[in-house]
Design an enzyme around this catalytic site. Sequence first.
Site, mmCIF file in Angstrom:
data_model
loop_
_atom_site.group_PDB
_atom_site.id
_atom_site.type_symbol
_atom_site.label_atom_id
_atom_site.label_comp_id
_atom_site.label_asym_id
_atom_site.label_seq_id
_atom_site.Cartn_x
_atom_site.Cartn_y
_atom_site.Cartn_z
ATOM 1 N N SER A 39 75.854 32.257 55.575
ATOM 2 C CA SER A 39 77.001 31.461 55.131
ATOM 3 C C SER A 39 76.623 30.344 54.168
ATOM 4 O O SER A 39 77.482 29.829 53.460
ATOM 5 C CB SER A 39 77.719 30.859 56.346
ATOM 6 O OG SER A 39 76.821 30.089 57.121
ATOM 7 N N ASP A 317 82.291 21.202 57.469
ATOM 8 C CA ASP A 317 82.730 21.570 58.812
ATOM 9 C C ASP A 317 81.572 21.245 59.766
ATOM 10 O O ASP A 317 80.631 20.568 59.367
ATOM 11 C CB ASP A 317 83.238 23.028 58.883
ATOM 12 C CG ASP A 317 82.136 24.068 58.662
ATOM 13 O OD1 ASP A 317 80.937 23.722 58.715
ATOM 14 O OD2 ASP A 317 82.476 25.255 58.435
ATOM 15 N N HIS A 320 78.365 23.275 58.273
ATOM 16 C CA HIS A 320 78.041 23.440 56.849
ATOM 17 C C HIS A 320 78.232 22.143 56.075
ATOM 18 O O HIS A 320 79.178 21.395 56.329
ATOM 19 C CB HIS A 320 78.928 24.534 56.237
ATOM 20 C CG HIS A 320 78.789 25.849 56.917
ATOM 21 N ND1 HIS A 320 79.718 26.334 57.798
ATOM 22 C CD2 HIS A 320 77.802 26.773 56.867
ATOM 23 C CE1 HIS A 320 79.320 27.506 58.265
ATOM 24 N NE2 HIS A 320 78.154 27.796 57.714
HETATM 25 C C1 LIG Z 1 78.427 27.047 64.226
HETATM 26 O O1 LIG Z 1 77.181 27.147 64.881
HETATM 27 C C2 LIG Z 1 77.261 27.631 66.198
HETATM 28 C C3 LIG Z 1 75.886 27.650 66.794
HETATM 29 O O2 LIG Z 1 75.138 26.601 66.352
HETATM 30 C C4 LIG Z 1 77.829 29.019 66.208
HETATM 31 O O3 LIG Z 1 77.945 29.471 67.528
HETATM 32 C C5 LIG Z 1 79.176 29.010 65.524
HETATM 33 O O4 LIG Z 1 79.628 30.330 65.424
HETATM 34 C C6 LIG Z 1 79.068 28.401 64.137
HETATM 35 N N1 LIG Z 1 80.363 28.275 63.522
HETATM 36 C C7 LIG Z 1 80.599 28.504 62.231
HETATM 37 C C8 LIG Z 1 81.986 28.222 61.764
HETATM 38 O O5 LIG Z 1 79.750 28.922 61.468
#
Ligand SMILES: *[C@@H]1O[C@H](CO)[C@@H](O)[C@H](O)[C@H]1NC(C)=O
Length: 372
Positions: A39, A317, A320
Site C-alpha cells: 500500500s 490514516d 499511512h
Molecule cells: C493497519 O495495520 C494493521 C496492523 O498493523 C492491519 O491489521 C490493518 O489491516 C491495517 N489497516 C490498513 C487500512 O491498512
Amino acid sequence: MYCESKIWLALSLLFVANYNQNYVHGESKVPCIFIFGDSLSDSGNNNNLATNAKSNFKPYGIDFPTGPTGRFTNGRNTIDIITQFLGFENFIPPFANTSGSDILKGVNYASGSAGIRDESGGNRGAHISLGLQLENHRLIVTQIASKIGGLKKAKKYLSKCLYYVNIGSNDYLNNYFLPEYYPTSTIYTPHQYAEALIQQLTLNLQVLEDVGARKYVLVGLGSLGCTPFHISDGSCFEPLNTASLIFSQKLKSLVDQLNNKTSTNSKFIFLNSTTSALINAKGFTVTTVACCASGSFGECIPDRRPCPNRTEYVFWDENHTTEAWNLVTATIFYNSSYPDSTYPMNIKQFVEQDIKMKLQFISQPGRFYADE
Ligand SMILES: *[C@@H]1O[C@H](CO)[C@@H](O)[C@H](O)[C@H]1NC(C)=O
Ligand SMILES: *[C@@H]1O[C@H](CO)[C@@H](O)[C@H](O)[C@H]1NC(C)=O
Ligand SMILES: *[C@@H]1O[C@H](CO)[C@@H](O)[C@H](O)[C@H]1NC(C)=O
Ligand SMILES: *[C@@H]1O[C@H](CO)[C@@H](O)[C@H](O)[C@H]1NC(C)=O
Ligand SMILES: *[C@@H]1O[C@H](CO)[C@@H](O)[C@H](O)[C@H]1NC(C)=O
Ligand SMILES: *[C@@H]1O[C@H](CO)[C@@H](O)[C@H](O)[C@H]1NC(C)=O
C-alpha cells in the site's frame, strides 16, 4: 596516436551531445521505472479486488489532482514524487489499468496488504503478493518484447530501467504479528523470520534479473510499531520495531552482498525509511494521530472531512503517512548524502553513475566498445 585522440574527441563530442539530449532537455533520467510493493506504493491495483484493503474513495486522494485513485494517502506516494524528481511527466500506471499508457516507461505492480510471503495480507482479502507481481511483470515484458522487436532487445532496454522494491511491512503487520491468523511467530524467531523473508526476496530478485533487471532500489521498513494504529498511551509497540529493524539490516547487508557479486553487472542501493534525517524532519506538529477519522482497520471512514492542515501531520490514516511526509522521504531518498539514509549512494547518484562509467570508457579507448 594522433588519429586515436581524434577519435576520442569525436566520441567525447558525441557523448556530450547524447548527455545533453538525455539529461538536460527535460527528459527523464532513466527511461523506465517498474514498481513492486504494497500500500505504500499502490496506485490502484486493489480497486477491483475482493479485499477491504482499498482506498479508492474520499477522503483518500483529497490532495491528488484527480481525486481518489487507490493510493493510500491524501496525495502522492513516495515513489510518485521520486518519479517526478527523475523527470517523468506522468506517474507510472498501475498494472490493473495500463490502457492509454506507455508501458515502455514502466508499470506499477504494488498491491495494498501484499507481502513477500504469499499468505501475508490474506486476512484482509485478495491481494497481489510479490510472486504474483513478478508474474504480472513477465506478461508486461512479453508485451514490451513484441513492441520493440524481440526478447533480446527488450532485455537490453529493460536493463536501463529502475526497479523499485518496497515490500515487507505486511509480512510483519499482517502475518508475524497476527498470531490469531498466522502461525509464523510460533515457527520462527524474529531473526529466522527475517532471514526467511530475505531468502525469498533474493529468489524473487533473481527472477527479475532473468528478465533484464540490473538497477535495483531496495527500501527498508518504516517504524511499524509507531503508527497511530499501534501507539497506545503515547508509546510505540517496540517488538514490531525491533523485528522489522532486523529485516531492514539484513536487507542492507543483502545490498552489499549482491553488489560484491562479480558474476553479474546488477547494482543495488538500500534506502533507510527510519533514518534520523527523516525522524528529525521539521514542521510536523502532529506525529501520533491520524489526519482522517479512522475505522477499525485504521482506514479513513468514507466521506468524513479530514484535518485541514495536512502538512503538519505525519500520518494520514492510522497506517499511512501524508503526502507532506512522503515528500520529505522522497527528497532524502533522492539526494541525501548521508550514508545512514541512502546506501551506498542516493537515487540521483545511482541513476547518474552510468554517465561516469561512459566517461571512463572514453578515457580508455580500447575498452569503449565494451559498453555495447
Ligand atoms: C493497519 O495495520 C494493521 C496492523 O498493523 C492491519 O491489521 C490493518 O489491516 C491495517 N489497516 C490498513 C487500512 O491498512
Ligand atoms: C485507466 O487509466 C486511464 C488513463 O490514465 C484513465 O483515463 C481511466 O479512467 C482509467 N480507468 C479506470 C477504470 O480506472
Ligand atoms: C562488500 O563490499 C563492501 C564494500 O566494499 C564491504 O564493506 C563488505 O564487507 C562486503 N560485503 C560482503 C557481504 O562481502
Ligand atoms: C536507519 O537509520 C536509523 C537511524 O539512524 C538507524 O538506527 C538504523 O540502524 C538504520 N537502519 C539500517 C538498516 O541501517
Ligand atoms: C490545525 O488546524 C486546526 C483547525 O483549524 C487547529 O485547531 C490546529 O491548531 C491546527 N494545527 C494542528 C497541529 O492541528
Ligand atoms: C534535492 O532534490 C530536490 C528535488 O529535485 C530539490 O528540490 C532539492 O533542492 C535537492 N536538494 C539538494 C540538497 O540538492
